[in-house]
Design a protein around this motif. Structure first.
Motif, PDB file in Angstrom:
ATOM      1  N   UNK A  21       0.833  -1.209   0.000  1.00 41.23           N
ATOM      2  CA  UNK A  21       0.000   0.000   0.000  1.00 41.23           C
ATOM      3  C   UNK A  21       0.871   1.264   0.000  1.00 41.23           C
ATOM      4  N   UNK A  22       1.921   1.250  -0.792  1.00 40.70           N
ATOM      5  CA  UNK A  22       2.860   2.379  -0.815  1.00 40.70           C
ATOM      6  C   UNK A  22       2.925   3.058  -2.164  1.00 40.70           C
ATOM      7  N   UNK A  23       2.032   2.704  -3.088  1.00 38.79           N
ATOM      8  CA  UNK A  23       2.017   3.372  -4.374  1.00 38.79           C
ATOM      9  C   UNK A  23       3.292   3.136  -5.160  1.00 38.79           C
ATOM     10  N   UNK A  24       3.744   4.190  -5.839  1.00 38.54           N
ATOM     11  CA  UNK A  24       4.895   4.063  -6.724  1.00 38.54           C
ATOM     12  C   UNK A  24       6.221   3.932  -6.026  1.00 38.54           C
ATOM     13  N   UNK A  25       6.281   4.082  -4.710  1.00 39.00           N
ATOM     14  CA  UNK A  25       7.572   4.029  -4.022  1.00 39.00           C
ATOM     15  C   UNK A  25       8.039   2.606  -3.734  1.00 39.00           C
ATOM     16  N   UNK A  26       7.169   1.579  -3.926  1.00 45.19           N
ATOM     17  CA  UNK A  26       7.536   0.196  -3.619  1.00 45.19           C
ATOM     18  C   UNK A  26       8.324  -0.425  -4.771  1.00 45.19           C
ATOM     19  N   UNK A  27       9.347  -1.229  -4.425  1.00 48.48           N
ATOM     20  CA  UNK A  27      10.147  -1.934  -5.418  1.00 48.48           C
ATOM     21  C   UNK A  27      10.482  -3.323  -4.909  1.00 48.48           C
ATOM     22  N   UNK A  28      10.727  -4.235  -5.854  1.00 45.68           N
ATOM     23  CA  UNK A  28      11.078  -5.596  -5.492  1.00 45.68           C
ATOM     24  C   UNK A  28      12.561  -5.701  -5.139  1.00 45.68           C
ATOM     25  N   UNK A  29      12.872  -6.704  -4.321  1.00 50.72           N
ATOM     26  CA  UNK A  29      14.261  -7.015  -3.993  1.00 50.72           C
ATOM     27  C   UNK A  29      14.650  -8.213  -4.859  1.00 50.72           C
ATOM     28  N   UNK A  30      15.500  -7.980  -5.819  1.00 50.37           N
ATOM     29  CA  UNK A  30      15.896  -9.022  -6.773  1.00 50.37           C
ATOM     30  C   UNK A  30      17.407  -9.207  -6.742  1.00 50.37           C
ATOM     31  N   UNK A  31      17.879 -10.389  -6.346  1.00 47.41           N
ATOM     32  CA  UNK A  31      17.106 -11.498  -5.785  1.00 47.41           C
ATOM     33  C   UNK A  31      16.705 -11.212  -4.346  1.00 47.41           C
ATOM     34  N   UNK A  32      15.796 -12.019  -3.815  1.00 46.26           N
ATOM     35  CA  UNK A  32      15.339 -11.814  -2.441  1.00 46.26           C
ATOM     36  C   UNK A  32      16.490 -12.034  -1.465  1.00 46.26           C
ATOM     37  N   UNK A  33      16.397 -11.407  -0.287  1.00 49.11           N
ATOM     38  CA  UNK A  33      17.443 -11.499   0.740  1.00 49.11           C
ATOM     39  C   UNK A  33      16.904 -12.225   1.960  1.00 49.11           C
ATOM     40  N   UNK A  34      17.762 -12.965   2.603  1.00 48.53           N
ATOM     41  CA  UNK A  34      17.397 -13.599   3.867  1.00 48.53           C
ATOM     42  C   UNK A  34      17.649 -12.615   4.999  1.00 48.53           C
ATOM     43  N   UNK A  35      16.660 -12.468   5.888  1.00 50.47           N
ATOM     44  CA  UNK A  35      16.786 -11.553   7.022  1.00 50.47           C
ATOM     45  C   UNK A  35      16.337 -12.260   8.291  1.00 50.47           C
ATOM     46  N   UNK A  36      16.857 -11.846   9.417  1.00 51.24           N
ATOM     47  CA  UNK A  36      16.463 -12.385  10.709  1.00 51.24           C
ATOM     48  C   UNK A  36      15.345 -11.531  11.291  1.00 51.24           C
ATOM     49  N   UNK A  37      14.289 -12.189  11.776  1.00 50.23           N
ATOM     50  CA  UNK A  37      13.134 -11.502  12.333  1.00 50.23           C
ATOM     51  C   UNK A  37      12.901 -11.977  13.761  1.00 50.23           C
ATOM     52  N   UNK A  38      12.734 -11.017  14.694  1.00 52.88           N
ATOM     53  CA  UNK A  38      12.486 -11.342  16.097  1.00 52.88           C
ATOM     54  C   UNK A  38      11.158 -10.751  16.528  1.00 52.88           C
ATOM     55  N   UNK A  39      10.290 -11.584  17.114  1.00 51.68           N
ATOM     56  CA  UNK A  39       9.045 -11.101  17.691  1.00 51.68           C
ATOM     57  C   UNK A  39       9.381 -10.450  19.031  1.00 51.68           C
ATOM     58  N   UNK A  40       9.140  -9.161  19.165  1.00 50.74           N
ATOM     59  CA  UNK A  40       9.565  -8.437  20.368  1.00 50.74           C
ATOM     60  C   UNK A  40       8.787  -8.847  21.604  1.00 50.74           C
ATOM     61  N   UNK A  41       7.609  -9.432  21.450  1.00 53.90           N
ATOM     62  CA  UNK A  41       6.820  -9.862  22.608  1.00 53.90           C
ATOM     63  C   UNK A  41       7.274 -11.221  23.113  1.00 53.90           C
ATOM     64  N   UNK A  42       7.511 -12.163  22.166  1.00 55.66           N
ATOM     65  CA  UNK A  42       7.855 -13.534  22.563  1.00 55.66           C
ATOM     66  C   UNK A  42       9.354 -13.823  22.488  1.00 55.66           C
ATOM     67  N   UNK A  43      10.114 -12.946  21.839  1.00 53.44           N
ATOM     68  CA  UNK A  43      11.555 -13.101  21.620  1.00 53.44           C
ATOM     69  C   UNK A  43      11.881 -14.264  20.684  1.00 53.44           C
TER      70      UNK A  43
END
Length: 411
Positions: A21-43
């Motif tokens: 929902x960002x209109x023209x400012x959104x772009x794809x990441x090619x190729x995709x990247x692996x990232x680490x995600x942490x849930x701040x509530x459950x850690x």
């Protein structure tokens, strides 16, 4: 809407981008990247695939774990974002993380460096790991720009009443945790839409209840969106008014002391109440020098019956003539009125011009210094007014200058 089978390697599909929902400012990441995600509530920590980025959100694909609630996404050892996750495409483990903060070296930079974040993913031209550790020592152009932006943001973080927005494809969206009232947001949107394409906007807005004043700065961005900064300047304006009032009181006291209470600086309100003490006996407009003779005859006709002596009348007429002449010399004339007190012991001539007034800093010289002359000066004749009148009242503002010449009436 579904996630394309070739996602994220199909550049023609926009499903993952539209979900941001960002209109023209959104772009794809090619190729995709692996990232680490942490849930701040459950850690709990998981690895997800970064598929899309924009100024205000990123898109992550995660089969292993649902990405709901507040998340910390580690894009690099020294480059993280904090945001809230929600399902971006129904039935698919694709999540939109709405960006709240960008963090580097334990320092919150708010979200004005999202362009740098965006470029890093798109081109690898600016890798925070390479640039930021020694940014203070860098002396190249990019290093200086980063340092400049960091300094700007350091200042902005100290302003509690700043609101940041993005205008994109007809909608306005806050890009910080703070947001203004809806009526102010509507006015901001109207201003941006009414401005010329590609033009910056600087305006002042007032809240519906009249209690808040805001400065609005909107500037077009390279991707056809507009960045908006809204600053609450209410406190600053109030503080400036207090400072000007204190300064005005200092000038008032100085003029009174130097002239032994013969020259008094009054506010418009004080001048209004002063004139209410008597009744208006004469009023006329003065627009040309040849009207001065009629002014003198009119004053004489009104004042002689109240018992003023010939000497006092002559002195008063000279002072009034000087004041009236100044309105013609330094402007386009003005309005002259004559007020007589109820007990008929005082008469007051009010000379009012509608110029831009006398600058406060110029008042001492404009009233007391011989030979001082500007467009807003009262002229050398002011010394004559002080000499021939019992008291002179002065009020000056953007609405013009009011001069009241007071003279006692002999009985």
């Amino acid at each position: 809407m579904i996630l394309c089978e070739q996602c994220p390697d199909n550049p023609d599909c926009r499903n993952c981008l539209d979900a941001l929902r960002s209109g023209g400012s959104a772009q794809k990441v090619l190729p995709s990247r692996s990232v680490h995600v942490t849930n701040l509530a459950t850690k709990e920590t998981t690895v997800a695939q970064l598929h899309a980025v924009s100024r205000t959100a990123i898109g992550l694909y995660s089969k292993e774990q649902s990405l709901h609630g507040r998340m910390e996404v580690e894009l690099a050892p020294d480059f993280r974002i904090i945001g809230s996750g929600l399902r971006g495409i129904a039935g698919v483990p694709y999540y939109v993380i709405d960006i709240e903060k960008v963090l580097r070296r334990e320092e919150v930079l708010e979200r004005l460096l999202l362009d740098e974040f965006h470029n890093w993913h798109m081109s690898d031209e600016l890798n925070p790991i390479d640039v930021l550790p020694d940014w203070k020592e860098r002396d190249d152009k990019r290093g200086r720009l980063i340092k400049q932006e960091l300094q700007k943001l350091s200042i902005l973080r100290r302003i509690e009443t700043i609101f940041l927005y993005l205008y994109d494809q007809g909608s306005i969206r806050p890009i910080s945790s703070n947001r203004a009232d809806r009526d102010i947001e509507r006015e901001m949107k109207r201003l941006v839409e009414a401005s010329d394409a590609g033009a910056s906007v600087r305006e002042q807005l007032m809240s519906a209840d009249g209690k808040k004043v805001f400065e609005v700065y909107a500037s077009p961005l390279p991707d056809q969106t507009s960045g908006i900064a809204l600053i609450d300047v209410t406190s600053a304006i109030m503080e400036e008014r207090k400072r000007r009032r204190r300064e005005w009181e200092i000038y008032r006291d100085i003029l009174a002391v130097v002239t032994k209470e013969k020259l008094l600086l009054l506010s418009d309100e004080e001048l209004f109440f002063l004139l209410r003490e008597g009744h208006k006996s004469l009023a006329m407009d003065l627009r040309a020098p040849e009207e001065l003779a009629e002014l003198r005859r009119s004053f004489k006709r009104v004042l002689e019956p109240v018992g003023i002596s010939d000497k006092r009348l002559l002195q008063f007429m000279v002072a009034v003539n000087e004041a009236a002449s100044n309105t013609l010399k330094h402007g386009t004339g003005g309005t002259i009125t004559l007020h007589i007190s109820a007990d008929k012991r005082l008469c007051r001539a009010v000379i009012h011009d509608t110029g831009s007034g006398i600058v406060l800093e110029d008042l001492p010289r404009a009233t007391l210094q011989q030979g001082f002359s500007t467009r807003h000066s009262l002229g050398a004749g002011f010394q004559v007014m002080l000499q021939y009148c019992d008291r002179v009242y002065l009020g000056s503002s953007l609405a013009g200058t009011k001069l009241i010449l007071e003279c006692s009436i002999d009985t």
